[in-house]
Design a protein around this motif. Structure first.
Motif, PDB file in Angstrom:
ATOM      1  N   UNK A 185     -34.577 -38.671 -45.817  1.00  0.00           N
ATOM      2  CA  UNK A 185     -35.136 -39.793 -45.436  1.00  0.00           C
ATOM      3  C   UNK A 185     -36.530 -39.394 -44.530  1.00  0.00           C
ATOM      4  N   UNK A 186     -36.190 -38.483 -43.760  1.00  0.00           N
ATOM      5  CA  UNK A 186     -37.295 -38.135 -42.905  1.00  0.00           C
ATOM      6  C   UNK A 186     -38.499 -37.042 -43.657  1.00  0.00           C
ATOM      7  N   UNK A 187     -37.737 -36.333 -44.522  1.00  0.00           N
ATOM      8  CA  UNK A 187     -38.519 -35.601 -45.466  1.00  0.00           C
ATOM      9  C   UNK A 187     -39.451 -36.466 -46.105  1.00  0.00           C
ATOM     10  N   UNK A 197     -42.252 -42.436 -34.325  1.00  0.00           N
ATOM     11  CA  UNK A 197     -42.217 -43.904 -34.673  1.00  0.00           C
ATOM     12  C   UNK A 197     -41.369 -44.222 -36.003  1.00  0.00           C
ATOM     13  N   UNK A 198     -42.063 -43.942 -36.883  1.00  0.00           N
ATOM     14  CA  UNK A 198     -41.237 -43.777 -38.210  1.00  0.00           C
ATOM     15  C   UNK A 198     -40.144 -43.489 -38.385  1.00  0.00           C
ATOM     16  N   UNK A 199     -39.593 -42.356 -37.650  1.00  0.00           N
ATOM     17  CA  UNK A 199     -38.132 -41.909 -37.520  1.00  0.00           C
ATOM     18  C   UNK A 199     -37.273 -42.865 -36.900  1.00  0.00           C
ATOM     19  N   UNK A 200     -37.942 -43.397 -35.868  1.00  0.00           N
ATOM     20  CA  UNK A 200     -37.139 -44.251 -34.941  1.00  0.00           C
ATOM     21  C   UNK A 200     -36.943 -45.595 -35.862  1.00  0.00           C
ATOM     22  N   UNK A 217     -31.830 -46.069 -37.357  1.00  0.00           N
ATOM     23  CA  UNK A 217     -30.740 -47.220 -37.455  1.00  0.00           C
ATOM     24  C   UNK A 217     -30.139 -47.401 -38.525  1.00  0.00           C
ATOM     25  N   UNK A 218     -30.957 -47.413 -39.631  1.00  0.00           N
ATOM     26  CA  UNK A 218     -30.301 -47.767 -41.074  1.00  0.00           C
ATOM     27  C   UNK A 218     -29.263 -46.817 -41.423  1.00  0.00           C
TER      28      UNK A 218
END
Length: 110
Positions: A55-57, A98-101, A105-106
């Motif tokens: 997802x981070x990728x 910010x996007x990773x944060x 949680x999901x």
């Protein structure tokens, strides 16, 4: 077009909005007055940690900005800086953090 490094005050202000994130320096960054945003997440399983990395990728591709990511059994660690700005921190680093944060949680990350 290279991104402009943020001032120390701008870094501190933005970092205050990202609980769990901190600053770290490599020897190369220290010589260049740079640092990385760092954060580690613990997840419930290796599968969950791997899914978070994927997802981070996707986010990194959208932003055209990539972090150093370390995948452990049930952990994911990131180090973010802008290499084209001499290893300094830029607005793009904080946008990625910010996007990773928002998505962590999901995946059950803590």
């Amino acid at each position: 077009m290279p991104l402009e490094p943020l001032s120390q005050k701008e870094v501190e202000d933005r970092l205050a909005e990202l609980p769990g994130w901190s600053l770290a320096e490599t020897a190369q960054q220290a010589a260049a007055s740079g640092s990385s945003l760092t954060r580690s997440y613990r997840l419930g399983s290796h599968y969950a940690a791997t899914a978070l990395v994927v997802h981070i990728s996707q986010v990194q591709q959208e932003l055209d900005h990539h972090a150093e990511i370390t995948l452990g059994y049930d952990t994911v660690s990131l180090a973010v800086c802008t290499h084209s700005a001499g290893g300094a921190l830029t607005e793009r680093d904080f946008e990625l953090a910010r996007r990773v944060e928002e998505l962590a949680p999901g995946h059950g990350a803590v």
